[in-house]
Design a protein around this motif. Structure first.
Motif, PDB file in Angstrom:
ATOM      1  N   LEU A 168       0.821  -1.270  -0.044  1.00  0.00           N
ATOM      2  CA  LEU A 168       0.066   0.138  -0.190  1.00  0.00           C
ATOM      3  C   LEU A 168       1.058   1.423  -0.057  1.00  0.00           C
ATOM      4  CD1 LEU A 168      -1.418  -2.056   2.269  1.00  0.00           C
ATOM      5  CD2 LEU A 168      -3.399  -0.622   2.083  1.00  0.00           C
ATOM      6  N   GLU A 169       0.577   2.090  -0.748  1.00  0.00           N
ATOM      7  CA  GLU A 169       1.190   3.456  -0.753  1.00  0.00           C
ATOM      8  C   GLU A 169       0.023   4.551  -0.296  1.00  0.00           C
ATOM      9  OE1 GLU A 169       4.175   6.455  -0.885  1.00  0.00           O
ATOM     10  OE2 GLU A 169       4.237   4.375  -1.650  1.00  0.00           O
ATOM     11  N   ILE A 170       0.463   5.228   0.615  1.00  0.00           N
ATOM     12  CA  ILE A 170      -0.664   6.095   1.343  1.00  0.00           C
ATOM     13  C   ILE A 170       0.041   7.394   1.307  1.00  0.00           C
ATOM     14  CG2 ILE A 170      -1.916   6.299   3.427  1.00  0.00           C
ATOM     15  CD1 ILE A 170      -1.395   3.294   3.950  1.00  0.00           C
ATOM     16  N   GLY A 171      -0.784   8.344   0.804  1.00  0.00           N
ATOM     17  CA  GLY A 171      -0.225   9.779   1.041  1.00  0.00           C
ATOM     18  C   GLY A 171      -0.857  10.728  -0.138  1.00  0.00           C
ATOM     19  N   SER A 172      -0.117  11.526  -0.889  1.00  0.00           N
ATOM     20  CA  SER A 172      -0.626  12.230  -1.891  1.00  0.00           C
ATOM     21  C   SER A 172      -0.024  12.280  -3.116  1.00  0.00           C
ATOM     22  CB  SER A 172      -0.685  13.679  -1.455  1.00  0.00           C
ATOM     23  OG  SER A 172      -1.132  14.027  -0.018  1.00  0.00           O
ATOM     24  N   GLN A 173       0.358  10.845  -3.434  1.00  0.00           N
ATOM     25  CA  GLN A 173       1.070  10.600  -4.654  1.00  0.00           C
ATOM     26  C   GLN A 173       0.193  10.942  -5.976  1.00  0.00           C
ATOM     27  OE1 GLN A 173      -0.141   8.596  -2.337  1.00  0.00           O
ATOM     28  NE2 GLN A 173      -1.019   6.824  -3.135  1.00  0.00           N
ATOM     29  N   ASP A 174       0.977  11.165  -6.824  1.00  0.00           N
ATOM     30  CA  ASP A 174       0.339  11.782  -8.322  1.00  0.00           C
ATOM     31  C   ASP A 174      -0.103  10.411  -8.943  1.00  0.00           C
ATOM     32  OD1 ASP A 174      -0.324  12.780 -10.670  1.00  0.00           O
ATOM     33  OD2 ASP A 174       1.640  13.018 -11.421  1.00  0.00           O
ATOM     34  N   ILE A 175      -1.366  10.255  -9.448  1.00  0.00           N
ATOM     35  CA  ILE A 175      -2.246   9.101  -9.719  1.00  0.00           C
ATOM     36  C   ILE A 175      -2.678   9.209 -11.289  1.00  0.00           C
ATOM     37  CG2 ILE A 175      -3.884   7.733  -9.468  1.00  0.00           C
ATOM     38  CD1 ILE A 175      -3.489   7.479  -6.565  1.00  0.00           C
ATOM     39  N   TRP A 176      -2.536   8.513 -12.065  1.00  0.00           N
ATOM     40  CA  TRP A 176      -3.585   8.411 -13.396  1.00  0.00           C
ATOM     41  C   TRP A 176      -3.712   7.093 -13.716  1.00  0.00           C
ATOM     42  CZ3 TRP A 176       1.692   9.373 -13.518  1.00  0.00           C
ATOM     43  CH2 TRP A 176       2.552   8.707 -14.235  1.00  0.00           C
ATOM     44  N   HIS A 177      -4.798   6.963 -14.742  1.00  0.00           N
ATOM     45  CA  HIS A 177      -5.144   5.533 -15.227  1.00  0.00           C
ATOM     46  C   HIS A 177      -5.115   5.311 -16.562  1.00  0.00           C
ATOM     47  CE1 HIS A 177      -6.892   6.347 -10.990  1.00  0.00           C
ATOM     48  NE2 HIS A 177      -6.835   5.153 -10.745  1.00  0.00           N
ATOM     49  N   PHE A 178      -5.076   4.273 -16.925  1.00  0.00           N
ATOM     50  CA  PHE A 178      -5.116   4.043 -18.214  1.00  0.00           C
ATOM     51  C   PHE A 178      -5.533   2.374 -18.474  1.00  0.00           C
ATOM     52  CE2 PHE A 178      -0.821   3.206 -17.041  1.00  0.00           C
ATOM     53  CZ  PHE A 178      -0.311   2.083 -17.739  1.00  0.00           C
ATOM     54  N   GLU A 179      -5.893   2.201 -19.680  1.00  0.00           N
ATOM     55  CA  GLU A 179      -6.226   0.763 -20.418  1.00  0.00           C
ATOM     56  C   GLU A 179      -5.188   0.334 -21.055  1.00  0.00           C
ATOM     57  OE1 GLU A 179      -9.948  -1.602 -22.651  1.00  0.00           O
ATOM     58  OE2 GLU A 179     -10.469  -0.285 -21.017  1.00  0.00           O
ATOM     59  N   ALA A 180      -4.864  -1.105 -20.940  1.00  0.00           N
ATOM     60  CA  ALA A 180      -4.010  -1.833 -21.591  1.00  0.00           C
ATOM     61  C   ALA A 180      -4.296  -3.156 -21.655  1.00  0.00           C
ATOM     62  CB  ALA A 180      -2.410  -1.347 -21.424  1.00  0.00           C
ATOM     63  N   ALA A 181      -4.448  -3.959 -22.869  1.00  0.00           N
ATOM     64  CA  ALA A 181      -4.624  -5.311 -23.001  1.00  0.00           C
ATOM     65  C   ALA A 181      -5.941  -5.632 -22.206  1.00  0.00           C
ATOM     66  CB  ALA A 181      -3.425  -6.116 -22.494  1.00  0.00           C
TER      67      ALA A 181
END
Length: 577
Positions: A168-181
């Motif tokens: 688990l990474e807990i904090g204010s990390q930079d997050i983005w999402h994408f779809e692959a396969a």
């Protein structure tokens, strides 16, 4: 009777002091005694790390009543009289920068589950939930665990093998999402950096889809990349549907460093099949109290090390020469360690628990890396299959068939011999010589494989007369110390030691740059005896050592000038030209 249920709550009252607080609520476990334990290692990193050393203030309660709780082994605590609802509280200190250990500070927390969550002895099969109490200003939780049906910031693990494989990474990390396969991917960047989200998404999508083609399917519905960016950093650790990577925050715009990062991504993602699902029988289910020995890491890590750069080549990120230079590095790493005459790839695998993660000044003389040697054996297998089948099959076919057989159909780990049998059945090729070589210190003639695809492996140092004592030195506060003595070298035979301070050679005081030593090596004669004045533990002595020709090798993979058209065609197929 209902199965026991376990619910963890983790909170951070003193993150600036690097602590996480854990409450372990256990219901429906009343048969005494209740023994709970902390794992001593984490899957994918084969070293006893003694995570329990960071555990503090273990207490047990039944309702508001304190229950007697005693430590009975290095990593086990016993509650003699558990209640219908037993609560165990403890704290864990975490302040180590790596992909396999807890790091907690005022800004964020990286939680390695094996270093954090206790389990009930002999009940790894139990499911559990994990609730995270977020400190103020912390906004995100990145993990491969699915969300539980109830509870804010609460996650569910079907069993503890899955829990221990989901950091688990807990904090204010930079997050983005994408779809692959066809799989949803989350990218969580920690520590800033000069990365380009659009470029990373595009390039990693290519890697994911290229690897999925090899294996025939992607077994996940979601996957999480957690990347820790440092001033300088590296390394990675694979998990069931996530990975943790280390990188240098300002190196993403440097072409070579960026390609190396993509190679790391390719390596760890490849593991979601090779290790996490296709695996030797010894690598799951696990015993978290002690070592889990296998001779098969040369297949799991070695094959993955072969494919990571090959994937980067197939995706078009490496030129042919760049790929060949990356591949030949494995040969240089192995052949310039005298340990390759001492330790086989299989033995290196078995000894990972005591050697790989604990290198010392003599490690190069006694051991090799199953990563490098496994990659060498993998390319031999790939080329042998490719040429024997006239390009109709290769190692890809073996891996896909093994995945389908051992994981999909039989849901078990494999014995190495049956992996070899399956490989030979799928390809129709005798692979016994290469599999035997994995258990031997006798080297294959790799040119028998490279030549058939129009390439050759050559030692650029062959015939050179460079002289050496066989030592590596380092400057410490203006003094020169020996840091490595090569097996069977002049220094080895003469008795020069690691941590000897070099003072003079042939009566000439050495400067901090070692120029006098360099001069002697450049102008001396083979077998010339030189007088080396050293200080050993404060006592000065002279050691007489002969100069010898350096046996350091510098390998290169090049096109074979007299390659036939058929050989070139197979080479083009191998390298996706």
């Amino acid at each position: 009777m209902s199965e026991p249920h376990i619910h963890f709550t983790i909170s951070f009252t003193e993150p600036q002091a690097h602590y996480v607080e854990i409450e372990m609520d256990i219901t429906n476990f009343t048969a005494p005694p209740l023994d709970v334990a902390m794992p001593v290692w984490t899957p994918g990193s084969y070293l006893i790390r003694e995570y329990e050393r960071h555990v503090e203030l273990v207490e047990a309660f039944g309702g508001t009543d304190r229950i007697h709780c005693a430590k009975i082994s290095k990593n086990t605590w016993r509650i003699e009289n558990p209640r219908q609802h037993t609560k165990i509280r403890y704290r864990v200190y975490g302040f180590e920068t790596s992909v396999r250990t807890n790091m907690i500070n005022v800004d964020r927390a990286f939680i390695s589950p094996a270093a954090t969550f206790m389990y009930i002895k002999n009940r790894i099969d139990l499911s559990c939930t994990v609730q995270v109490v977020l400190p103020k200003k912390w906004t995100h939780i990145s993990t491969g665990l699915p969300k539980a049906s109830k509870g804010e910031h609460t996650f569910y693990a079907e069993d503890f093998d899955i829990l221990y494989d989901a950091p688990l990474e807990i904090g204010s990390q930079d997050i983005w999402h994408f779809e692959a396969a066809g799989v949803q991917h989350e990218f969580a960047m920690v520590g800033g950096g000069n990365y380009d989200k659009q470029q990373l998404t595009s390039d990693i999508t290519k890697i994911v889809e290229e690897e999925t083609v090899i294996w025939g399917e992607n077994p996940n519905t979601n996957y999480v990349f957690i990347t820790h960016n440092y001033q300088t950093g590296g390394g990675g650790l694979e998990h069931l549907n996530s990975t943790v990577l280390g990188a240098s925050r300002n190196a993403y715009q440097t072409p070579s460093a960026y390609k190396n990062f993509l190679g790391l991504v390719a390596h760890e993602y490849f593991h979601l099949w090779n290790v996490k699902r296709l695996r030797p029988k010894e690598l799951g289910p696990f015993n978290y109290d002690e070592e889990n020995y296998t001779t098969g890491l040369w297949i799991m890590e070695g094959f993955t090390s072969y494919y990571d750069n090959l994937i980067i080549r197939r995706c078009g990120f490496f030129s042919v020469q760049e790929y060949l230079d990356m591949l030949v590095n494995d040969f240089n790493q192995v052949y310039n360690r005298p340990g390759h005459r001492i330790q086989s790839a299989a033995l290196a695998s078995f000894d990972a628990w005591i050697k790989h993660y604990r290198p010392d000044e003599n490690s190069a003389n006694t051991s090799i890396s199953y990563y490098n040697k496994g990659a060498m054996l993998a390319v031999a297998l790939d080329l042998h299959i490719l040429t024997e089948t006239q390009g109709t099959k290769r190692l890809d076919n073996v891996l896909r068939a093994a995945y389908q057989t051992f994981y999909k159909k039989e849901n078990r780990g494999f014995e190495e011999k049956e992996f070899q049998t399956l490989a030979e059945t799928v390809t129709g090729v005798d692979l016994s010589k290469i599999f035997y070589a994995a258990h031997s210190i006798q080297e294959l003639d790799y040119n028998t494989y490279f030549n058939r695809v129009g390439y050759e492996l050559i030692d650029l140092n062959r015939g050179r007369q460079e002289l050496t004592l066989g030592i590596k030195i380092a400057n410490q506060d203006g003094r020169i110390f020996i840091k490595h003595v090569e097996r069977s070298s002049s220094a080895w035979d003469a008795g020069l030691n690691v941590e000897d301070e070099l003072i003079a050679i042939n009566g000439n005081r050495l400067d901090v740059g070692g120029k006098e030593l360099e001069f002697i090596l450049q102008h001396g004669q083979i077998d010339e005896i030189v007088d080396v004045l050293v200080s050993r533990d404060g006592l000065v002595r002279t050691i007489h050592a002969p100069l010898r020709r350096s046996i350091k090798q510098q390998w290169s993979i090049r096109e074979k000038l007299d390659a036939t058209g058929a050989e070139k065609e197979l080479g083009n197929l191998w390298l996706s030209i």
